[in-house]
Scaffold this motif. Structure first.
Motif, PDB file in Angstrom:
ATOM      1  N   ALA A   1      20.390 -12.624 -13.628  1.00 43.19           N
ATOM      2  CA  ALA A   1      19.442 -13.093 -14.639  1.00 43.19           C
ATOM      3  C   ALA A   1      18.064 -12.487 -14.401  1.00 43.19           C
ATOM      4  O   ALA A   1      17.407 -11.998 -15.332  1.00 43.19           O
ATOM      5  CB  ALA A   1      19.365 -14.617 -14.626  1.00 43.19           C
ATOM      6  N   VAL A   2      17.619 -12.494 -13.155  1.00 40.89           N
ATOM      7  CA  VAL A   2      16.305 -11.932 -12.814  1.00 40.89           C
ATOM      8  C   VAL A   2      16.307 -10.418 -13.008  1.00 40.89           C
ATOM      9  O   VAL A   2      15.375  -9.842 -13.584  1.00 40.89           O
ATOM     10  CB  VAL A   2      15.928 -12.311 -11.373  1.00 40.89           C
ATOM     11  CG1 VAL A   2      14.689 -11.550 -10.922  1.00 40.89           C
ATOM     12  CG2 VAL A   2      15.698 -13.816 -11.254  1.00 40.89           C
ATOM     13  N   HIS A   3      17.359  -9.767 -12.542  1.00 41.66           N
ATOM     14  CA  HIS A   3      17.447  -8.304 -12.660  1.00 41.66           C
ATOM     15  C   HIS A   3      17.437  -7.866 -14.119  1.00 41.66           C
ATOM     16  O   HIS A   3      16.883  -6.805 -14.461  1.00 41.66           O
ATOM     17  CB  HIS A   3      18.720  -7.808 -11.978  1.00 41.66           C
ATOM     18  CG  HIS A   3      18.906  -6.327 -12.015  1.00 41.66           C
ATOM     19  ND1 HIS A   3      18.130  -5.452 -11.290  1.00 41.66           N
ATOM     20  CD2 HIS A   3      19.794  -5.542 -12.710  1.00 41.66           C
ATOM     21  CE1 HIS A   3      18.525  -4.203 -11.523  1.00 41.66           C
ATOM     22  NE2 HIS A   3      19.524  -4.240 -12.384  1.00 41.66           N
ATOM     23  N   TYR A   4      18.044  -8.669 -15.004  1.00 35.48           N
ATOM     24  CA  TYR A   4      18.126  -8.304 -16.412  1.00 35.48           C
ATOM     25  C   TYR A   4      16.922  -8.773 -17.218  1.00 35.48           C
ATOM     26  O   TYR A   4      16.884  -8.582 -18.429  1.00 35.48           O
ATOM     27  CB  TYR A   4      19.434  -8.815 -17.015  1.00 35.48           C
ATOM     28  CG  TYR A   4      20.585  -7.858 -16.782  1.00 35.48           C
ATOM     29  CD1 TYR A   4      21.075  -7.060 -17.801  1.00 35.48           C
ATOM     30  CD2 TYR A   4      21.161  -7.730 -15.524  1.00 35.48           C
ATOM     31  CE1 TYR A   4      22.107  -6.165 -17.579  1.00 35.48           C
ATOM     32  CE2 TYR A   4      22.193  -6.838 -15.282  1.00 35.48           C
ATOM     33  CZ  TYR A   4      22.665  -6.065 -16.310  1.00 35.48           C
ATOM     34  OH  TYR A   4      23.689  -5.166 -16.091  1.00 35.48           O
ATOM     35  N   GLY A   5      15.924  -9.384 -16.548  1.00 30.18           N
ATOM     36  CA  GLY A   5      14.665  -9.593 -17.237  1.00 30.18           C
ATOM     37  C   GLY A   5      14.125 -10.998 -17.326  1.00 30.18           C
ATOM     38  O   GLY A   5      13.097 -11.217 -17.972  1.00 30.18           O
TER      39      GLY A   5
END
Length: 418
Positions: free
Chosen positions: A36-40
């Motif tokens: 979730a964090v990596h995708y924004g």
């Protein structure tokens, strides 16, 4: 009983509107948090092993929370914890210690419905922000003002709040407003369902909801079924919420945090939905006057959707057409097939961790953050020792394959279901 040391914090100052809306994503486990964090996502909300409303999710130990917080910090993101049960007497024991542990783990905020948890957090864990949960069904500006005066910097509104009502709240109260903008909608009024309690003795408001609104039902007269065994049964579930087409409206009325529902949803769902909203929000904020909704964002959302979509209560009160009373076709004819582990630029070969069966000759799609996307046909595949394979059929097996374009670790691969 208020002393200088134990007095609850009071929110001071103006935070009427964040400079840029926060994109808040669900994370049912540590892997989903990282994706979730990596995708924004600007922030993620998770559940601990107590006091949350998703007891069937994997949920987080304190050690996993610490790891998640450290990962999020690398991206400038925050971690919130849902502690939004309505507590019974027996739930109170251990609450103070639990909240202190959340504070020590580096959690930025907790999402709370019960006033006793609000007060206890303010008293024993003052570094934790307290956000009011949607379970409180807050719908009007005077209620929001009350919670601001109780020291809360943010209110998560009831899902029944309209854009007009949100605009009025923001006009009256200098406070951050969080609203659900995507995902499943409760068939009951927010936070008030007890069907699960009656049907299965699982308490909806203490994390045990059995999703009884999604069951298949029949209608009976004189103890005889009216629909019958051979006919399709019906549910009373609502369609899912999707506000991707209405980002400008959400921003214009002053929604500060765009919340995606789905701590029980798949890794593919979380990454796909976050990715689409991230691109839309960034595109609008970069040039509001020339903003255009892109069809590929909508296409991606539909590849992850589990049910038909609508706009919930934002524009009007949903009617019968906004509910699912009959069996529907699968809304997302795509399966999550794999995750990129590594890529060799010199050879164009990628190592992909298998998540669902795929084989040579199938068309697949690769996608990643910031709009990375391409289609290709799977060519020859092998295991990491170089042995050719006729299919990737073993869960989590590492598969070596050529990709038509460069990929990066944590890019994802999906396939169409025929």
């Amino acid at each position: 009983m208020t002393t200088t040391e134990t007095a609850p914090r009071r929110y001071r100052g103006k935070r009427n509107r964040l400079a840029k809306p926060e994109l808040l994503a669900p994370a049912g486990n540590l892997e989903k948090l990282k994706f979730a964090v990596h995708y924004g996502a600007d922030a993620v909300y998770i559940g601990g092993q107590k006091y949350g409303l998703r007891s069937n999710a994997d949920n987080f130990s304190f050690e996993e929370m610490k790891e998640g917080v450290e990962f999020a910090k690398q991206y400038g993101a925050k971690v919130f914890v849902a502690t939004n049960i309505y507590a019974h007497n027996e739930d109170i024991a251990g609450l103070e210690d639990y909240l202190r542990e959340l504070e020590r783990a580096g959690i930025a905020a907790i999402i709370v419905a019960d006033p006793v948890i609000v007060e206890t957090a303010q008293r024993v864990a003052p570094k934790l922000e307290v956000h009011l949960s949607t379970q409180q069904s807050t719908m009007n500006w005077q209620a929001v003002q009350f919670w601001k005066e109780e020291g809360l910097p943010r209110v998560v509104l009831a899902r029944e709040a309209s854009l007009e009502e949100i605009e009025q709240i923001k006009a009256h109260v200098d406070i951050e407003i969080e609203a659900f903008i995507h995902g499943a909608m409760c068939s009951s009024y927010s936070g008030r369902c007890v069907l699960s309690n009656h049907f299965t003795d699982r308490d909806s408001n203490r994390g045990g909801c059995c999703q009884s609104c999604r069951w298949k039902y029949d209608i009976y007269e004189d103890d005889l079924p009216m629909v019958g065994m051979d006919a399709d049964k019906f549910t009373m579930g609502s369609k899912d919420l999707c506000m991707l087409e209405h980002i400008p409206d959400l921003i214009d009325v002053g929604v500060d945090s765009f919340k995606i529902e789905g701590r029980m949803k798949s890794l593919h769902y979380v990454a796909t939905v976050v990715n689409a909203y991230r691109q839309a929000i960034d595109s609008y904020m970069a040039d509001p006057e020339h903003y255009e909704l892109r069809q590929e964002w909508l296409d991606d959302i539909r590849k992850a959707a589990n049910r038909p979509l609508n706009t919930g209560f934002f524009y009007d009160t949903p009617g019968a057409e906004d509910h699912i009373y009959e069996p529907e076709e699968k809304a997302a004819p795509y399966d999550f097939a794999g995750v990129v582990v590594s890529y060799d630029e010199a050879t164009g070969m990628a190592v992909v961790q298998q998540r669902n069966h795929f084989k040579p000759g199938q068309e697949v799609e690769f996608f990643g953050p910031n709009g990375t996307f391409f289609k290709q046909t799977v060519g020859e595949i092998a295991d990491t020792e170089g042995h050719p394979l006729d299919a990737a059929r073993h869960p989590l097996q590492h598969i070596v394959m050529r990709t038509d374009s460069p990929v990066k670790p944590m890019d994802m691969m999906r396939k169409r279901v025929r």
